[in-house]
Design an enzyme around this catalytic site. Structure first.
Site, short mmCIF file in Angstrom:
data_model
loop_
_atom_site.label_atom_id
_atom_site.label_comp_id
_atom_site.label_asym_id
_atom_site.label_seq_id
_atom_site.Cartn_x
_atom_site.Cartn_y
_atom_site.Cartn_z
N ASP A 96 2.79 1.62 7.76
CA ASP A 96 2.47 0.34 6.92
C ASP A 96 1.50 -0.34 7.92
OD1 ASP A 96 2.65 -2.16 5.80
OD2 ASP A 96 4.55 -2.19 5.30
N TYR A 104 9.01 -4.77 7.24
CA TYR A 104 9.36 -5.68 6.08
C TYR A 104 10.62 -5.64 5.70
CZ TYR A 104 9.00 -7.46 1.51
OH TYR A 104 9.32 -8.27 0.28
N ARG A 130 -0.60 5.97 -18.02
CA ARG A 130 0.41 6.69 -16.99
C ARG A 130 -0.01 7.33 -16.43
NH1 ARG A 130 5.51 8.63 -18.12
NH2 ARG A 130 5.28 8.18 -20.33
N LYS A 166 -1.40 -8.31 -0.45
CA LYS A 166 -1.68 -9.24 0.56
C LYS A 166 -3.18 -9.34 0.98
CE LYS A 166 2.98 -9.56 1.31
NZ LYS A 166 3.36 -8.37 0.37
#
Length: 391
Positions: free
Chosen positions: A187, A122, A68, A212
């Protein structure tokens, strides 16, 4: 400093960044480290390293501590992406939304919960801000209104360019200037560093849904923020506390995906530009959106029923997401932007007749044959045809 590293071209960095130490290790392919924990026989030294991480979020020196806090395979991808974006660091997360959430939590922890944002974004990013799910408050504005929308408690300005799904473009240098000392987050999912490097235009934070184009094959879910080391430290602390970590196998796939990113983006962009031109000349299409910087995304509005086009494709896959080697099409008002209020959606240019096409690497003639057949099921209307819109 190895000065040779600063002069490498993007295509070279895409292949070699994050792999510089492999030859010295006697390896050619990057290893996948699946360990969740790591042995340490010096508890005092381990405590000191954990204290250092808690203070600054800097990556611990020496061997890993716990999955983590960080993972060597994921770190290779982060190093490579930072090189491609031209930033000091990058921090990877389990998804693009986890990455954006981490940024909002960092700023919110400093009492800076107000966000200035430009639509369209988005759909889930829009919803996260509008619903205030992380305690943030948003002011929506156009690019020219960013400076006037800033407040003393503004922690972030958020834009997406080219925007999802209209492909509207923003002058990043002008917006960055308007932000003053407030961090600008861009973005960059649609453009990728192949077409646009926002940090060079004044952005402090560069967000990717790595699901993507960075992955590029529709088989990995991930997000990443490229930024300066100071902000990266805070992001690592949030990632450690919230657990939004990226799995090592995903980190490996992303590093592999980056090696072909320039080739994939340029080839898909060539296909997209050709399809955009053909769609713009087609009487069955009312309007085409294609950005001036190019790219592999095309949006277009039809005169007929967009749902019939979705139902009519056979080669192109009707599905959410984008950026894969195969072509995908979807109806934003029904899927990716359904969660956005209908009036806000339309005001942002997301009409009910808009279709979003993610163009892949298939032969362009095969793609056009498929689209032509799907559009043929849509009756042409006598409405005035509009030319292709840039951005």
């Amino acid at each position: 400093m190895d000065t040779r590293r600063t002069t490498r071209a993007l295509a070279t960095e895409a292949v070699h960044a994050g792999r510089d130490d492999l030859a010295g290790l006697g390896l050619h392919a990057p290893p996948i480290d699946l360990s969740t924990t790591y042995p340490s026989y010096d508890s005092r030294a381990e405590a000191a390293r954990i204290d250092a991480f808690a203070a600054t979020g800097a990556e611990p020196d020496g061997p890993p501590v716990y999955g983590r806090l960080g993972n060597p395979t994921v770190a290779r991808f982060e190093t490579a992406l930072a090189r491609l974006e031209g930033t000091e660091a990058a921090v990877a997360f389990a998804s693009g939304m986890a990455a954006l959430s981490a940024v909002l939590l960092v700023r919110g922890s400093m009492g800076l919960r107000h966000v200035v944002a430009v639509r369209p974004l988005y759909g889930c990013s829009d919803h996260l801000l509008t619903a205030g799910l992380l305690g943030s408050e948003v002011t929506w504005t156009d690019p020219a209104g960013v400076a006037d929308a800033l407040r003393p408690d503004t922690g972030l300005v958020l834009v997406e360019t080219p925007a999802n799904p209209t492909l509207a473009e923003i002058d990043l240098r002008a917006v960055a200037h308007a932000c003053g000392s407030v961090p600008l987050l861009v973005d960059n999912t649609f453009a990728t560093p192949v077409l646009q490097r926002p940090a060079e235009h004044g952005a402090r934070l560069v967000l990717h849904s790595a699901t993507k184009y960075l992955g590029g094959h529709g088989d990995v879910l991930a997000g990443v923020v490229a930024c300066d080391e100071e902000f990266a430290g805070r992001l690592r602390q949030v990632r450690f506390a919230t657990g939004g970590v990226l799995h090592p196998l995903a980190g490996y796939l992303l590093l592999r995906g980056l090696s072909t990113l320039p080739v994939r983006v340029r080839a898909a962009s060539a296909n997209a530009a050709e399809l955009a031109a053909r769609l713009a000349a087609d009487p069955r299409v009312a309007r085409v959106h294609y950005p001036s910087i190019g790219g592999a995304m095309v949006s277009f509005e039809v005169h007929g029923d967009p749902h019939e086009v979705i139902a009519g494709v056979r080669l192109v896959t009707p599905a959410v997401s984008l950026g894969s080697v195969d072509s995908l099409i979807q109806h934003p008002a029904s899927i990716s932007h359904r969660i956005v209020d209908a009036d806000d959606r339309r005001d942002a240019g997301v009409s009910d007749r808009l279709l979003r096409l993610s163009v892949g690497l298939e032969d362009v003639e095969d793609l056009w044959t498929d689209l032509d057949g799907a559009l043929g099921a849509t009756p042409a209307r006598p409405a005035r045809h509009e030319a292709m819109a840039q951005g």
